[in-house]
Every structure is written in structure tokens, then in C-alpha cells.
Design an enzyme around this catalytic site. Sequence first.
Site, mmCIF file in Angstrom:
data_model
loop_
_atom_site.group_PDB
_atom_site.id
_atom_site.type_symbol
_atom_site.label_atom_id
_atom_site.label_comp_id
_atom_site.label_asym_id
_atom_site.label_seq_id
_atom_site.Cartn_x
_atom_site.Cartn_y
_atom_site.Cartn_z
ATOM 1 N N ASP A 1 55.860 98.929 1.090
ATOM 2 C CA ASP A 1 54.553 98.634 1.805
ATOM 3 C C ASP A 1 54.243 98.425 2.774
ATOM 4 O OD1 ASP A 1 51.634 96.363 0.330
ATOM 5 O OD2 ASP A 1 52.880 94.864 2.203
ATOM 6 N N ASP B 1 51.078 97.297 4.912
ATOM 7 C CA ASP B 1 50.460 95.691 6.121
ATOM 8 C C ASP B 1 51.270 93.996 5.140
ATOM 9 O OD1 ASP B 1 47.777 96.560 7.611
ATOM 10 O OD2 ASP B 1 46.950 96.474 5.612
#
Length: 226
Positions: free
Chosen positions: A10, A12
Site C-alpha cells: 500500500d 499512503d
Amino acid sequence: MSRLRLVVFDVDGTLVDSQGDILSAMGEAFERAGLDVPSRDVVLSIVGLSLDVAIPRLAPDADAATQARMVDWYKDAYIRLRAAGGVEASSPLYPHAREVLEALHRQPEILLGVATGKSRRGLDKLLDGHGLRPFFMTQQVSDHHPSKPHPSMLMAALSETGVDPGDAVMIGDTSFDMDMGRAAGMGAIGVSWGYHDRAALRAADRIVDDFRALPAVLEELWEPAT
């Protein structure tokens, strides 16, 4: 010959901390809509979802047209904030992220990827701003997939790299990442420094508290399959 492994990150809350711009951009979108701005914790709870899913969750009483405008207002504000501060300042890498990415990238049997709720344009700006583009063989963005936790992003990453789900791991800071990894038949490693509480990462195989611990945890996770 060593079997190929795939490690998907991922963005953020996992690789970079962009909460300042996220909170400011979301605040501006709500203010332009004439709505009360949600609390910090509420806004951060939806990070990772695609904006067309996140905004309706945050503003369920707004009509669809207003929600669509809020998505655009958020994007405009985020782009402006990033341009004003620069990528390295607005979305700094978490401590030791770069050194761990470099170490994993040096291992020929490990392929790296990203799966993010960001748009293609947003991810491109981030990767170029940090000089990270060469690390990631597969890059999945919200433009082409349903929102997390739907496994579409990870299924595409597996297809692009030719790696079996059992030899792949999703790494993220939210329950959406863990659930997406599970839905794709992959392992899931949670990170505690992101936007969801540790308790929300209960679907994770492991949770790490320091980026430097990640390589050893990956070895432990894959040990039965070696």
C-alpha cells in the site's frame, strides 16, 4: 532456482505519510460543500478507499451530485497542496522505508509492487518525487479497479508477475489492505505506523512496528513454502 515472490505495498500510511495533505484537502472539500468537516480519526479511517467510495462514506447525507463535486474538490486541493510543498515534504517516506525497499529490490527472487487507492496521476507524482519508480514491477491504481478491499488490484498484480498467491504478500496499514490480501489468497502483513489502529489489523498474518523488521518477517512467513 529460487521461486519468485511478490511483495505488494500500500502507499499512503504504509510507504509515505501524507496525512497532512489528506486532512487539508478533505477539509476544503467539505467546506466548499457547506458541510461539517469530519474529525481527523474519521477521515483517516477511510484512507485507502477510492475517493468515489470514501466520500459517500464520509458524507452519506449529501446527494450524489454533491459527492461527485467533493471528489473533484478534494483532488484539486490535494494537487495544489502537493505542488506547493513538494512531494518529499507533503508525502515523506516513513523511516527506513527506502533502505528496506532497496534491500528487497536487490534480491532477484523478490518482485515488488504497489496497490493503492491513488489515481495513476497521483502515484506517478509520488514515485517520481521520491525516485521510487524503478523499484515496482507492478503498479495498481484506483483508475482501473474497484476500491479496496476488492481483490482486483492484487489479482492483476499476480497476473502481471506470474507469481502464485501463496508466494505473494500484501503489506498495508489498514483493514482494507488486510482484507484485500485475504480475498486474493495472499499473505497479509500489517504495519502499525499508519492510519488504522493495530486492533483493526486482526486479519494480518503478522504486524510489524519498524520497517527494518519487514525482511525477517517475510522470511518467516514464507519459510514453510521453501
